[in-house]
Design a protein around this motif. Structure first.
Motif, PDB file in Angstrom:
ATOM      1  N   GLU A 206       0.832  -1.212   0.000  1.00 44.85           N
ATOM      2  CA  GLU A 206       0.000   0.000   0.000  1.00 44.85           C
ATOM      3  C   GLU A 206       0.861   1.253   0.000  1.00 44.85           C
ATOM      4  O   GLU A 206       0.589   2.209  -0.738  1.00 44.85           O
ATOM      5  CB  GLU A 206      -0.940   0.005   1.202  1.00 44.85           C
ATOM      6  CG  GLU A 206      -1.899   1.197   1.202  1.00 44.85           C
ATOM      7  CD  GLU A 206      -2.848   1.193   2.385  1.00 44.85           C
ATOM      8  OE1 GLU A 206      -3.839   1.939   2.347  1.00 44.85           O
ATOM      9  OE2 GLU A 206      -2.586   0.440   3.354  1.00 44.85           O
ATOM     10  N   GLU A 207       1.926   1.259   0.812  1.00 42.40           N
ATOM     11  CA  GLU A 207       2.819   2.418   0.856  1.00 42.40           C
ATOM     12  C   GLU A 207       3.510   2.618  -0.487  1.00 42.40           C
ATOM     13  O   GLU A 207       3.700   3.760  -0.939  1.00 42.40           O
ATOM     14  CB  GLU A 207       3.845   2.226   1.968  1.00 42.40           C
ATOM     15  CG  GLU A 207       3.267   2.321   3.370  1.00 42.40           C
ATOM     16  CD  GLU A 207       4.264   1.911   4.442  1.00 42.40           C
ATOM     17  OE1 GLU A 207       4.160   2.418   5.571  1.00 42.40           O
ATOM     18  OE2 GLU A 207       5.147   1.073   4.156  1.00 42.40           O
ATOM     19  N   LYS A 208       3.898   1.529  -1.138  1.00 45.54           N
ATOM     20  CA  LYS A 208       4.516   1.624  -2.459  1.00 45.54           C
ATOM     21  C   LYS A 208       3.568   2.268  -3.462  1.00 45.54           C
ATOM     22  O   LYS A 208       3.971   3.125  -4.254  1.00 45.54           O
ATOM     23  CB  LYS A 208       4.931   0.237  -2.956  1.00 45.54           C
ATOM     24  CG  LYS A 208       6.200  -0.316  -2.349  1.00 45.54           C
ATOM     25  CD  LYS A 208       6.349  -1.806  -2.577  1.00 45.54           C
ATOM     26  CE  LYS A 208       6.179  -2.199  -4.019  1.00 45.54           C
ATOM     27  NZ  LYS A 208       6.280  -3.668  -4.210  1.00 45.54           N
ATOM     28  N   GLU A 209       2.312   1.868  -3.445  1.00 41.80           N
ATOM     29  CA  GLU A 209       1.356   2.406  -4.401  1.00 41.80           C
ATOM     30  C   GLU A 209       1.110   3.890  -4.164  1.00 41.80           C
ATOM     31  O   GLU A 209       0.964   4.667  -5.117  1.00 41.80           O
ATOM     32  CB  GLU A 209       0.053   1.616  -4.347  1.00 41.80           C
ATOM     33  CG  GLU A 209       0.219   0.193  -4.890  1.00 41.80           C
ATOM     34  CD  GLU A 209      -1.093  -0.573  -4.973  1.00 41.80           C
ATOM     35  OE1 GLU A 209      -2.077  -0.149  -4.334  1.00 41.80           O
ATOM     36  OE2 GLU A 209      -1.123  -1.589  -5.688  1.00 41.80           O
ATOM     37  N   TYR A 210       1.076   4.299  -2.900  1.00 38.19           N
ATOM     38  CA  TYR A 210       0.970   5.725  -2.609  1.00 38.19           C
ATOM     39  C   TYR A 210       2.184   6.472  -3.155  1.00 38.19           C
ATOM     40  O   TYR A 210       2.060   7.534  -3.778  1.00 38.19           O
ATOM     41  CB  TYR A 210       0.846   5.964  -1.107  1.00 38.19           C
ATOM     42  CG  TYR A 210      -0.573   5.984  -0.601  1.00 38.19           C
ATOM     43  CD1 TYR A 210      -1.427   7.040  -0.902  1.00 38.19           C
ATOM     44  CD2 TYR A 210      -1.070   4.944   0.173  1.00 38.19           C
ATOM     45  CE1 TYR A 210      -2.732   7.062  -0.440  1.00 38.19           C
ATOM     46  CE2 TYR A 210      -2.374   4.953   0.640  1.00 38.19           C
ATOM     47  CZ  TYR A 210      -3.206   6.015   0.322  1.00 38.19           C
ATOM     48  OH  TYR A 210      -4.499   6.037   0.777  1.00 38.19           O
ATOM     49  N   MET A 211       3.389   5.939  -2.918  1.00 39.03           N
ATOM     50  CA  MET A 211       4.594   6.625  -3.375  1.00 39.03           C
ATOM     51  C   MET A 211       4.637   6.711  -4.894  1.00 39.03           C
ATOM     52  O   MET A 211       5.039   7.740  -5.461  1.00 39.03           O
ATOM     53  CB  MET A 211       5.838   5.907  -2.838  1.00 39.03           C
ATOM     54  CG  MET A 211       7.147   6.619  -3.184  1.00 39.03           C
ATOM     55  SD  MET A 211       7.283   8.274  -2.476  1.00 39.03           S
ATOM     56  CE  MET A 211       7.840   7.883  -0.827  1.00 39.03           C
ATOM     57  N   VAL A 212       4.220   5.648  -5.584  1.00 39.66           N
ATOM     58  CA  VAL A 212       4.141   5.691  -7.046  1.00 39.66           C
ATOM     59  C   VAL A 212       3.253   6.831  -7.493  1.00 39.66           C
ATOM     60  O   VAL A 212       3.595   7.614  -8.389  1.00 39.66           O
ATOM     61  CB  VAL A 212       3.605   4.343  -7.592  1.00 39.66           C
ATOM     62  CG1 VAL A 212       3.111   4.487  -9.028  1.00 39.66           C
ATOM     63  CG2 VAL A 212       4.689   3.283  -7.530  1.00 39.66           C
ATOM     64  N   ARG A 213       2.091   6.950  -6.861  1.00 40.50           N
ATOM     65  CA  ARG A 213       1.151   8.005  -7.242  1.00 40.50           C
ATOM     66  C   ARG A 213       1.750   9.383  -7.004  1.00 40.50           C
ATOM     67  O   ARG A 213       1.592  10.299  -7.824  1.00 40.50           O
ATOM     68  CB  ARG A 213      -0.143   7.823  -6.441  1.00 40.50           C
ATOM     69  CG  ARG A 213      -1.283   8.755  -6.768  1.00 40.50           C
ATOM     70  CD  ARG A 213      -1.792   8.540  -8.173  1.00 40.50           C
ATOM     71  NE  ARG A 213      -1.244   9.523  -9.108  1.00 40.50           N
ATOM     72  CZ  ARG A 213      -1.403   9.490 -10.399  1.00 40.50           C
ATOM     73  NH1 ARG A 213      -2.068   8.503 -10.958  1.00 40.50           N
ATOM     74  NH2 ARG A 213      -0.888  10.419 -11.162  1.00 40.50           N
ATOM     75  N   PHE A 214       2.449   9.566  -5.866  1.00 37.69           N
ATOM     76  CA  PHE A 214       3.043  10.861  -5.563  1.00 37.69           C
ATOM     77  C   PHE A 214       4.156  11.216  -6.554  1.00 37.69           C
ATOM     78  O   PHE A 214       4.301  12.378  -6.953  1.00 37.69           O
ATOM     79  CB  PHE A 214       3.577  10.885  -4.131  1.00 37.69           C
ATOM     80  CG  PHE A 214       2.495  10.933  -3.089  1.00 37.69           C
ATOM     81  CD1 PHE A 214       1.515  11.920  -3.124  1.00 37.69           C
ATOM     82  CD2 PHE A 214       2.456  10.003  -2.071  1.00 37.69           C
ATOM     83  CE1 PHE A 214       0.508  11.971  -2.174  1.00 37.69           C
ATOM     84  CE2 PHE A 214       1.455  10.041  -1.112  1.00 37.69           C
ATOM     85  CZ  PHE A 214       0.478  11.030  -1.160  1.00 37.69           C
ATOM     86  N   ILE A 215       4.959  10.227  -6.946  1.00 34.62           N
ATOM     87  CA  ILE A 215       6.018  10.498  -7.924  1.00 34.62           C
ATOM     88  C   ILE A 215       5.417  10.907  -9.258  1.00 34.62           C
ATOM     89  O   ILE A 215       5.868  11.860  -9.905  1.00 34.62           O
ATOM     90  CB  ILE A 215       6.931   9.263  -8.082  1.00 34.62           C
ATOM     91  CG1 ILE A 215       7.736   9.030  -6.793  1.00 34.62           C
ATOM     92  CG2 ILE A 215       7.885   9.435  -9.269  1.00 34.62           C
ATOM     93  CD1 ILE A 215       8.494   7.716  -6.773  1.00 34.62           C
TER      94      ILE A 215
END
Length: 278
Positions: A206-215
């Motif tokens: 879940e944290e990875k998917e959030y970071m992908v979206r932010f990038i």
């Protein structure tokens, strides 16, 4: 920003943006030695403006060494590095930063004991010109600059959705949020080239998917070029327009992420031989 979707949904957007772009970064035949160890062996890459370009490879393959050469920490002994057409090899790190390059680090490098807000504000240091004279005439001189710096920081906080922890000490927040704060600090420097060294290390899905979206949001809203080191290959294939794969200091494959990662030399580097891939 909407809740992040699966990483595969980002892959289509990355592949759609593979059009020819003006050159943002070019490394030509870059080599670097540490004593008798040659960490980089004539590595060449070209990164287009607005591109998310991946640096991939096993541990010890030379990824971070190349990033350190680009950002001025370990200048190359051979080869050239151009940023938007200007030669920068051998330029000191603080000058590279002022030329529009910001980075995050493989291990979280936040200022402990300071708040999220103050850590992000530290990213504005390249725009600050402290002096006794400015302090003396604060209301007419320094106050305007401080207000502008804080406004920029608040914009980044909004972009990365850090409002709820802005006043918390970074020591007390989870690793996923610490990584986001480090990204925010880099964005506060208003870079043209953003270098991310394993920004998702230690994160859950879940944290990875959030970071992908932010990038992706930062790239779109701020017009960034991104150079990404990442071991999570699902992330690489989802968001990178192109990648170069390093092994033992050499580039062994380059191209669209899925094509490069399926190259037999890359499979061999990761799992010891293409015959084992099945």
């Amino acid at each position: 920003m909407q809740h992040p979707t699966a990483l595969v949904a980002a892959s289509a957007r990355a592949s759609d943006s593979a059009a020819v772009r003006p050159e943002a970064l070019a490394c030509e035949n870059v080599s670097r030695w540490f004593g008798g160890l040659q960490a980089l062996k004539s590595v060449s890459i070209r990164v287009g403006q607005g591109e998310i370009f991946g640096l991939v490879g096993p541990n010890g393959s030379g990824k971070t060494t190349l990033v350190n050469a680009i950002t001025g920490f370990y200048p190359p002994q051979e080869g050239s590095i151009r940023l938007h057409g200007d030669r920068i090899e051998g330029t000191r790190p603080h000058k590279v930063a002022r030329m529009g390059v910001a980075r995050t680090f493989q291990n979280v490098a936040l200022f402990r004991g300071m708040s999220v807000l103050d850590n992000i504000l530290m990213g504005r240091h390249i725009f600050m010109r402290p002096s006794a004279l400015a302090a003396f005439f604060y209301p007419v001189w320094a106050e305007r600059a401080e207000i502008e710096n804080r406004r920029k920081v608040e914009d980044v906080i909004d972009l990365l959705q850090l409002q709820s922890v802005r006043d918390e000490h970074v020591d007390t927040i989870p690793l996923g949020l610490q990584k986001r704060v480090e990204l925010a600090r880099a964005l506060a420097a208003e870079p043209r080239l953003l270098v991310l060294d394993e920004p998702m290390a230690g994160m859950n899905q879940e944290e990875k998917e959030y970071m992908v979206r932010f990038i992706l949001d930062a790239r779109e809203e701020l017009g960034l070029t991104v150079l990404l080191i990442e071991h999570h290959l699902d992330v690489v294939t989802a968001i990178c327009d192109r990648v170069v794969v390093l092994n033992n200091g050499k580039a062994i494959a380059e191209g669209p992420a899925r094509e490069a990662m399926s190259d037999p030399a890359v499979v061999a580097a990761y799992i010891g031989g293409a015959a084992h891939a099945a």
